[in-house]
Structures are given as C-alpha cells and as structure tokens.
Design an enzyme around this catalytic site. Structure first.
Site, PDB file in Angstrom:
ATOM      1  N   HIS A 168       0.854  -1.193   0.000  1.00  0.00           N
ATOM      2  CA  HIS A 168       0.000   0.000   0.000  1.00  0.00           C
ATOM      3  C   HIS A 168       0.893   1.246   0.000  1.00  0.00           C
ATOM      4  O   HIS A 168       1.755   1.406   0.861  1.00  0.00           O
ATOM      5  CB  HIS A 168      -0.863  -0.071   1.259  1.00  0.00           C
ATOM      6  CG  HIS A 168      -1.889   0.994   1.381  1.00  0.00           C
ATOM      7  ND1 HIS A 168      -1.641   2.194   2.018  1.00  0.00           N
ATOM      8  CD2 HIS A 168      -3.175   1.055   0.966  1.00  0.00           C
ATOM      9  CE1 HIS A 168      -2.738   2.947   1.998  1.00  0.00           C
ATOM     10  NE2 HIS A 168      -3.683   2.267   1.366  1.00  0.00           N
TER      11      HIS A 168
ATOM     12  N   GLU B 202      -4.136  -0.457  -3.637  1.00  0.00           N
ATOM     13  CA  GLU B 202      -3.841   0.970  -3.515  1.00  0.00           C
ATOM     14  C   GLU B 202      -2.329   1.167  -3.462  1.00  0.00           C
ATOM     15  O   GLU B 202      -1.822   1.962  -2.674  1.00  0.00           O
ATOM     16  CB  GLU B 202      -4.488   1.570  -2.269  1.00  0.00           C
ATOM     17  CG  GLU B 202      -5.995   1.421  -2.245  1.00  0.00           C
ATOM     18  CD  GLU B 202      -6.629   2.211  -1.114  1.00  0.00           C
ATOM     19  OE1 GLU B 202      -7.410   3.126  -1.433  1.00  0.00           O
ATOM     20  OE2 GLU B 202      -6.337   1.941   0.058  1.00  0.00           O
TER      21      GLU B 202
ATOM     22  N   CYS C  34      -3.016  10.974  -1.563  1.00  0.00           N
ATOM     23  CA  CYS C  34      -2.332  10.738  -0.293  1.00  0.00           C
ATOM     24  C   CYS C  34      -0.936  10.153  -0.477  1.00  0.00           C
ATOM     25  O   CYS C  34      -0.057  10.382   0.356  1.00  0.00           O
ATOM     26  CB  CYS C  34      -3.130   9.765   0.569  1.00  0.00           C
ATOM     27  SG  CYS C  34      -4.519  10.512   1.421  1.00  0.00           S
TER      28      CYS C  34
ATOM     29  N   CYS D 198      -9.740  10.147   3.005  1.00  0.00           N
ATOM     30  CA  CYS D 198      -8.395  10.407   3.515  1.00  0.00           C
ATOM     31  C   CYS D 198      -7.701  11.521   2.749  1.00  0.00           C
ATOM     32  O   CYS D 198      -6.921  12.285   3.317  1.00  0.00           O
ATOM     33  CB  CYS D 198      -7.552   9.138   3.462  1.00  0.00           C
ATOM     34  SG  CYS D 198      -7.509   8.329   1.861  1.00  0.00           S
TER      35      CYS D 198
END
Lengths: 647, 647
Positions: B275, B327, B345, B411
């Site tokens: 991730h 992700e 992010c 997020c």
C-alpha cells in the site's frame, strides 16, 4: 409483412446442417480438439457444478447453490448464474451433438440421452420447461423476463435439440422443445390476453428460426418475428413487468434498456449498444427474420447497425465489447487493448450475426468479418488442445491473463465449443439454385441444389496458403450458380474453371465471383488468393492504437509473445522497410505460419538506473517472430502484444 | 543505537514550524484556497458524515454507520472506514490549524475547540482515546492492529494537536494526545509484559517524532523508534494477534504482509511494496529516526528503497502506486497512465518522506523529488478553488475522471489540505549553524540559527520563472551556512552574493550550493535558474510510455486538455523540431504559464468510414497548448494526456 405478402421474394441462402460438411485441414484439427476433449469437459463441468441435480426430478431440488449477485448499488438482487443452467446444458448438448457426428462417443451420447430423459420427466403437462422455475422458484414463471433469462434458456435448449436431432436422428429432445415452444406461443404474442413480452437476453429468436427450419413449422418463425417486432415498443414491457413485481422500474442494475437493446424498437436502432452478446444474438435473429420475411425495414436497420459496429467498435481481431462493466459497448472508437473485455461469446455472436447477414445474399463485407471473428477473436477463447478457455480476449497482456479451466459464468466454453464443432455450417450458403462458398479450407460438402445432389470437395492449405481447388461432383449435370468469395484481405486473386481463366472483374459482385453453368462431375475450380503480410492501421480516433500497427497474413491477425521474443514487447518498433519472412512451422503450436523480421528495439543498457531522462532511447536491432493471435497463451505465461509500435 | 551513543552526530536539519514562514506567490494562492475554502469544507463534510456523534460523549453512540467491507474473498470482514474517523478529525484539525494561522476564522476555531472538548471528555482516565473502540466496539481495544488503524488514528490526532498548538498556542489537545501517547507507551514496548505490536497502517511513528520535537520529550521519539525497529520481526505480531482473535493469520484480505510493509524487518527491506501511503508514512518515520538517532543501518535501507522507488515505480508527476487493487505498488516499471491509481495521499506521503530525507543533510536528489510531487502529483488532487478533490491522479483521461466533492474513504481531502497549508515547513531545513533552502518562491521566513534571529525574504515568480532574490536580515552579523538548492531540472544556474558572482562548481555538493559567511542585514543573494521546455522520456521498460514524451518546464509537468486542443489528443505527434512558446496567461486557471507549439496530427478526413486500413494515416499541422498538470480538470470535463506521442 409476412413471407406470403412479399411480392418479389429474394434468393435466400440458408446454412447447411453440420452433418452435410466433412471438415479437414485447419478447422478439422480444431473440430477434433472439441470432439476429443471439449465436449467431454463441458459435460463433466456441468456435472461438477451440480447442474444435474437441478434438472433431475428424481433428485430433491438442490435449492440455490450459486448465491444471488450482490453489488453496492443493488437494493435487491434478482439474479444468479444458476438461473442459466438450462442454457449451459443446451450448449453442451449442441456441442456434444456436433462432436458425436465427428466421432462416435457412446459414453457421452448415453449421458446426453440421460439429460434428455430428465428434461422429458421435468416437463410440465402444459409443455413448460425451465428447471429454475420448476425446481428452485416454483410459481414465479414469467415474472422477470428482464433479468432472469427464462426464454434465453429455452432458446439454447432448442438449439441443442435441433443439433442433436440433426447429428443423431433422435428427435425426443426436439419434440420436447417443440412442445415447450408451443407453450411459449400460448403465453406470448400479439393476440388479446397474451403477454407482450420478450427476453432480456436475446437468443430465443434465432433458436425459433432454427426450430422452424428443422421442423418445417412456420409458427415458430412467426413467434420469433413477434419477439423481434415487439422489442422496445411502448408501453415498455420491462417497466410494466417490474411494477407488477412491486418494484420501481428505475431500480435496474444496468440503468438503461440499451443494455438489452430494448431502448427503442429494433427498426429504429442505429447504434450498437449495451451487452455485446445480447446485441449479437438480437441482430442474428433480426437477420434471420429479414431473410425469411424479405423484411426491408429490418434489413435497413441491420445495415445501419453493421456500419456502426464495423466503423467504430470492432477490434482488429473481430473481438467486440471493450468494457467489463456492461460486458459490452462504450464510446465510439473506444478499443482498449490490455483491458479489452472482448468476450469469447461476443465474437462467437458476431460469427452468428455475420453468417446470417449472408442469408440475404452473398456479400463479402459480411463474410470478411465472419472470417475475421472466426480465425481470431473467437477461437482465441479455446486452447489448442480444447481443454482451457478465455472469457476475455485482450490484445495486450503482461502475462497474467491466462486460460481458465472454467468460469463462474460458464457461457463461453460451450459457446466456442459449439461454434467450432459446427464450422461446416458457416462455410456455405445454399439457395434453390445457388451455392455460396463463404470460407475456404479442406472439406467435402453435400447439397441438394435445383433438385439435384451436388458434392463440393475443397482442397487447400488455407489459412496458411491461398491456393484453393474445388472439385464439383454432381450426379447429373446441374445448372446452378456457384458464388465464390474473394476475400477483402486479398490484393490479387485468380480464378479458373477446368483450367480456363475467368475474368474476375466481370463476374464479381459484392465481393463474390458468380459462375452460372451446367456443372458436371469432374468440374474443377481453382482459386488463387495472394496472401501477403499486411500492416494494418487503426483509425486515428482509436487512441490506444495511435502510432501502432497490427500484422495480418490472410485472415489471421498476428501477435508477439514473450516466448518467441527476447525484449519487452513495447520496446520494439517495426520500421516501414522491415521485411517479413513467412514460414510454416509444423511443430509449433500444432503447426502455424510464423512471421519473422528484423526490427528495432529501444535500448536499456545506457539508462544507468534512471527512470526518466531527456535523451530519447537509443535503438538497437532486434529480431521478432509473430504467431497467429488465436494461438496465444498456449505455452508458458508471458507478455503478448498485437498492436506493435510503428516507426 | 541511541542518540547518546552516536559518537559523531550528524548535522540535523529540522523543518521550521508552519508559522515561521509567511507564504506569497504561487503557494500563497494555494494556501489561500485552503484557508478560504478547504478548511471549512473538511469540517462540514465530517459533520455531514455524522462523525461528531461518534466523538461526542453527550450524544448516544451512533453505532456502525458505514457497513463493514464486504468482498467476495472475505470470510469475515473486520474493517469499516468509520474506524478511521479520528484520523479524519486529526487531519481536519491540522488543516484548520495552519489555515487559522493564515487567516483568522473565529467560527472555525470555535468548532475545532468544541471537537477538542469532546475528545477531552471522551478520553479514558488511563489516557486511552479511540472514539471507535470507546464508542462502537468497547472492550476490543488493541485486538486488531493489523486492520483497524487504531494507532494510525492516534498518530493523526497527535499531528493535529501539534499543529493546533503551534498555530494557536492552545495546548489542550496537545496535552490530551501526550497523555494518550503515554498510555500507548504503557501498552507497547520492548519491556516484559508489553505488547510487541505496531500499526498495520504506519503513521504513529512520524507523529510521535513531531510530538517529541514539539514537547521536547525524548520518550516519544523512543516509542517511535520502537515501532520501527519492531516492524516485521519474528514471531510476527500480526500472526499472533490473529490467533489470539481465534482466526487463521492466513485469512488476510491482502494476502501478504508486504501490503503493510511488515513482511520483513525494515532494515532488511530493499523494495518498495504494498500500500503506497503506508509505505510512504513508514519511510517518513524511518527517515526521522535515522536523522534523530544517526542510524546508518536505517539510512542504508532508506537509500535502497529510494533507489527502488525512483528507478522503477514513480510516475513522472511524482505520483505513485499504480494499482487500485492494493492501492499500491505492482511490478517493476508498471506505470499505466489511464488506470493510474496514484492516490493523492501517496504523493503527499512522498513529500513527507523526501522532506525527511533532507533531515540528514541537503541533497537535491530528495528535494527534486519532493518538489516534483509537490507541484504535480499531489496538488493535482485539489481543485484550484480548494473545494473539489481527486483520489486517483491518472496521467491520461477520456474526460470521465472528474473531481469529487468527497470520497467514501475521505483520507485525501484533509491530507492535501494540510500539506498545502503547511508548505512553509517544506521550504527550509534548519540546523544549529545552517539553513537549507529547499524550495523557491515568494516568502518570508524567520529562524534562530547559531543563537541569532535570522530572517530570509525570497522574491521570485517561481515556478513560472527561475529568477530568485533572497534578502538576508540578521539582527546582528551571524555566521552560518546557507545551502541553496540547484534543481536537477536546471541546465544552467548562476549565483551571486551582494552582486558578486559565486563559482557554483566549487561550492556545490549534493546539488546544493553552500555559502558560509557572516551574514548581515541587507545581504542579497541572487540565484538565476534557467528554465526551458524539456522533453522527458521514460525508461524503455515502461511500456505505457514507449514512443512518448512528457513536457516539463521547471518543476512543472505539463498536460494537454481537450479545452485547449481541438483534436483527439492521441492523434497528436510532437516532432523533434517543434518549438514551444512559453506564455504566462494571468486569466487562465488562476494564472499559469502555457506551452504552445505547432505539431502534427493524424488526419481522419480520408478514412471514409473505415476503422482499419493498410495505409498509414496522413498527418496535418495542428497547434497544441499545454497547461500544468496540477491544474487539469478545473474547466469543463474533457480528454487529458501527459505522455504525448513522439515522432
């Protein structure tokens, strides 16, 4: 319009039954793989999935074995693939039928007879026959045509019944399905009191045409025509049906009736939309009805749809339907290669549709696309040994797209199986006084034309070589027209009859050379189709293919596989001056012609760990070898690429 | 190794607090958008999502509002994004804090104070503070660190607390979170009887470093170091924890501990896996610990990971993590453009990591990548007006990838908000006797160096122009070293101090020019960075970019948008000889420099309905205009393309 009212009926070309054509050569090998392997596998997988328990009245109902679909957006799920199990049996029976004709298999034939027996015992006194609604959801028949594939299942069982009758002479299943069709005709139709519905997944239409042709019963043709005429009419049947179930018609998972091509009446449609297999099956049925009823408004719609498909939404392989979201069509020119859905069933469906467009007369536009889909995007879905399957047929892979033993929605394996095993019926079209030769390759075909028995024997190494010899054998001299397709891929063709050259320009219309004469035993036709390596480019709006080239040789689209090529396939560029060497390699992939050349590759040696830099990559010489696309992923997993960089 | 045992401590460069730097110019506009719009939006969206009910002890527990994840492969789901709501508050508080410093907003400040009050009342007597485990799943605290983000939430609240203290002087939340950190230290650590765990989503590590720096309490740094040292050790904590819950450790949705970088101890890691955000946060914490403890084994691991990221798995935009499945990261050189996940992010996380690599000393390798991610792949995630967001940041779009008001996993919005609003802290690094200037642009910064107050005022139109003037203002003459970054994208740079040219070659090391002198009020530094349009190519193994070129101007990556360009963007080819005209357009997209040129386009006029043909497309002249990538999708939806066809 009915056939009776047509004042000037067209010549109708109908496909021969499978047993009329004995296949050798390229397709013989493919048919053998199905007869030797696929047909048994299909049966076994159906058994392993527990399908027999569903149709066997002597077994308690198995209940729901495959859970209903769940997705984020669905409030209530109404569908499970278990609802389609009858269709899996239908296609499995159809594949078995053609395979039994190819090669006796008493064990498999006994098993199919058992299935037929179960269906005989399952059938209701009124003729109704859906294993799902009789055994799993009794009392709910005909409540959700939109989602639940009820008529679709009937259609596939009908096709299986016709094939099993033609191949074995056994008519028990044909009688069962004729009774079910009679039952359906009591439920649906234009008459007062009958439902004005049609299936959310087209199939019953083309199946009823087959049933009509096999039984000689016009009523089945008329029912097929009703389903086609009624589709998309207002008030919309699926709206009314949803309300009758107490749900909002807007709560439809696929949002738009384009998904099942019922967004408008079929004669008003001009864009190929929605679920690709559904679309192909609908257009197939429309083409049959246009042929049988000389229906020009239907023909006009089909020509618009054909132009839309072939000018904006068809892969170079004959694959179609780029998106997994709707298993179907998206925007104009949207043909992504790596994420191509291009379902095997959709290419099979295109073979169905294009072959039926030939019912209205020989036209190489349709036969060229039929051939493209046959040799490339459809049979890519079946491994060379007939044991493994693709559902999706991408045109680019990093090596992780590999063949499956089965699929959770097992529509493709029996579909490609039955298509391959019935290849003979696509090779010819037969009219009252004409035979059209749509496809070339070793085979012997028997017809009755102008009241006489005629036999054609083709001898050819096609698709590896374009030389075709056709021996005509008639019991007595027979006058008919032989239509010979001159493929669109061919730059130069030469035709002779009994050694005498024929001026192609003067006899060719719509891509077919027509020779009308009194054919006698011993007549020899010779067709030479020049076969060269061709670079094909896509329309500039196909953004995924911009600056790229595909290689073709005859009807075959080629690809590079990692197994034959050393460097990353996107590092390669094919210069305009690259010369391709065509070589038949008998020990490679069951025997294929490969295309080899020296090209250029972007060099990596001087990058020194950089991921980005300003200087263009240096290039270095690299040999490449391309194989036919249909044969990919039959060796170790690895990269694959159809559209090569041009330079 | 501890800081005390390090024999030769390195010079440590620490970031200034946000209020030490007043931002103007390019970033001033971005910060204003956050202060004027984003900060309020973040708070409102949290309220609309019902998050206040979860943290307010005077409100009954809302229970599970967001269902637990369901996927085909999960037997039992243990995760809902509702578990992370504390982190959304933490980042929202942090964004608000920086924004309040930028621009008073009494209404928002009062709302944040209310949140702080709720957390104060929610906190357990022992200091524990997770709204999920206190309110929704009481009794289950510390039972699933692998999946449930418990320490991650603590980390974000700590970051919010530090920022709110620095920006407003209010230390109530800082005290709350210090007490929670003290509680965490009683639960986790090397000592007998403590748990040997760490979080499945890294974040607590870098947050504890911030807490240690803000409070001067070394114990928080030591706890951060423990979490880093312990990660991936055997016996594996997540295995033991799963067994303690009575489940098989193998029943893990993400299959491999690479997903959360606990597959091996961090000092043994050499490949950027799993991730992407998790990875970036871990490496950020590792870099902080390597800096603070002079930890060379950690530094060596970071350098291996850095080389892996920047040589094989970083988009040209500074985006990273190509796959939506995890992700995160996939295979070497796998950088698909249209399907790029490249989560906002993750690019923000890369800014965090690269900025912390600068803690160990100025090195333009790190600052170049930090700048790349700042100007491109991160701020692309925030609309120009600060109101809309991207989660994914593809490098190619057909026009259907558009900004969202919010995301079901929110997020990214507060992450990009806090990054932008804290840009000042990334521009400089401060050591005992040195200041490093990492980024250029209008700003005024205040430092204490070598015991004296120093003020730097930069004047520049950067990134539109490479001319930078820096006025040094010291209360009394101060001897320190000023490190000035010479960006890697710059072909020619010139430096002068008080009008006197400096020989860059002799003073530059690791991409920074170092000037050590007694700086006095009125000293003027002038840096001229030549800014040209650059064509950038990707390594030949990046198959999606083969035969393509990206345009850069200074730190900015450019793209074409349909709004400025008439034809399908993949029809365009950029010839080697194309000359680009750079023009600042004050009324376009808030004021950007555009790049215009005449290039070639594949013509469509002569295709006559064909989808494929043998002849290559003709080309015709076409003008193009490129805009900075970060500004895309701020007008009407349309096609976008970063990697243009080369010719």
């Amino acid at each position: 319009m009915t056939a009776a009212s047509a004042s000037q009926p067209r010549t109708r070309f109908r496909p021969p039954a499978v047993p009329q054509v004995d296949i050798g050569g390229f397709w013989g090998g493919r048919v053998d793989a199905v007869a030797n392997s696929t047909a048994d596998i299909l049966y076994r997988r159906c058994v392993e999935a527990g399908m027999l328990e569903q149709i066997d009245p002597s077994h308690p109902s198995p209940g729901v074995k495959i859970p209903f679909h769940v997705s984020d957006s669905d409030e209530v799920s109404t569908v499970t693939t278990q609802m389609f199990w009858d269709s899996d049996f239908g296609k499995t029976i159809e594949t078995a039928a053609y395979s039994l004709y190819r090669k006796p298999n008493p064990e498999l034939e006994a098993r199919i007879d058992e299935i037929v027996d179960m269906y005989a015992r399952l059938q209701e006194p009124d003729g109704y026959l859906s294993s799902w609604y009789l055994r799993i959801q009794p009392g709910q028949r005909w409540t959700n045509l939109r989602d639940c594939h009820e008529l679709y299942c009937a259609g596939h069982l009908i096709e299986g019944a016709v094939a099993y009758f033609q191949a074995t002479g056994k008519r028990r299943l044909l009688d069962i399905m004729a009774r079910y069709a009679d039952n359906i005709a009591t439920v649906f139709g234009p008459e007062e009191g009958k439902r004005k519905g049609y299936c959310g997944h087209e199939e019953i239409e083309l199946a009823l045409v087959k049933l009509a042709r096999a039984t000689g019963e016009r009523k089945y043709m008329d029912l097929a025509k009703y389903f086609i005429d009624q589709r998309g009419q207002q008030p919309h049947y699926f709206d009314e049906e949803a309300r009758a179930r107490g749900v909002d018609p807007k709560d439809y998972h696929f949002k738009t009736y384009e998904y099942n091509q019922s967004h408008k009446p079929v004669r008003e449609q001009d864009k190929v939309v929605g679920h690709a297999v559904r679309a192909m099956y609908l257009y197939s049925g429309m083409a049959d009805i246009a042929t049988e009823y000389d229906d020009d408004s239907l023909k006009a719609a089909l020509e618009r749809l054909w132009a839309d498909l072939t000018s904006k939404r068809l892969y170079v392989t004959g694959g179609l339907g780029p998106s997994s979201d709707n298993e179907g069509f998206t925007a104009d020119y949207d043909l992504p290669n790596e994420t191509a859905y291009a379902e095997t069933c959709a290419a099979v469906g295109l073979v169905f549709w294009s072959s039926r467009m030939l019912g209205m007369g020989p036209d190489a536009r349709y036969a060229d696309i039929m051939e493209l889909a046959l040799y490339n995007g459809s049979i890519s879905g079946l491994s060379l040994d007939g044991s493994l399957f693709f559902y999706e047929n991408p045109l680019e892979s990093r090596g992780r797209h590999n063949r499956w033993k089965w699929h959770h929605c097992p529509c493709c394996p029996p579909n490609i199986g039955r298509m391959v095993a019935s290849i003979g019926s696509y090779m010819y079209g037969v009219a009252d006084d004409a035979i059209a030769v749509h496809l070339y390759g070793d085979n012997t075909a028997r017809f009755e034309v102008a009241g006489r028995k005629v036999r054609l024997t083709q001898t050819s190494r096609y698709p590896w070589d374009g030389a075709v010899a056709i021996a005509v054998d008639a019991d007595t001299p027979s006058r008919f027209t032989l239509h010979l397709r001159i493929p669109g891929w061919c730059r130069n063709a030469a035709l002779s009859v009994n050694g005498e050259a024929v001026d192609l320009a003067s006899v060719t219309r719509d891509g077919y050379a027509a020779i009308t004469r009194d054919w006698t035993a011993g007549d020899q036709v010779r067709l030479d189709l020049e076969m060269t390596v061709e670079r094909v480019r896509a329309h500039p709006e196909v953004r995924q293919d911009a600056g790229r080239v595909a290689l073709m040789h005859g009807p075959l689209v080629y690809c590079l596989e990692e197994a034959d090529n050393a460097v990353g396939l996107n590092r390669l560029q094919v210069p305009e001056q690259a010369r391709f060497d065509c070589r038949f390699e008998p020990d490679l992939l069951g025997g294929v012609t490969t295309l080899s050349a020296d090209v250029e590759a972007d060099a990596t040696a001087d990058w020194d760990g950089a991921l980005y830099r300003r200087e263009p990559a240096r290039t270095e010489a690299a040999p490449i070898k391309a194989i036919p696309y249909f044969a990919w992923d039959n060796r170790q997993p690895g990269e694959m690429l159809v559209w090569l960089r041009d330079c």
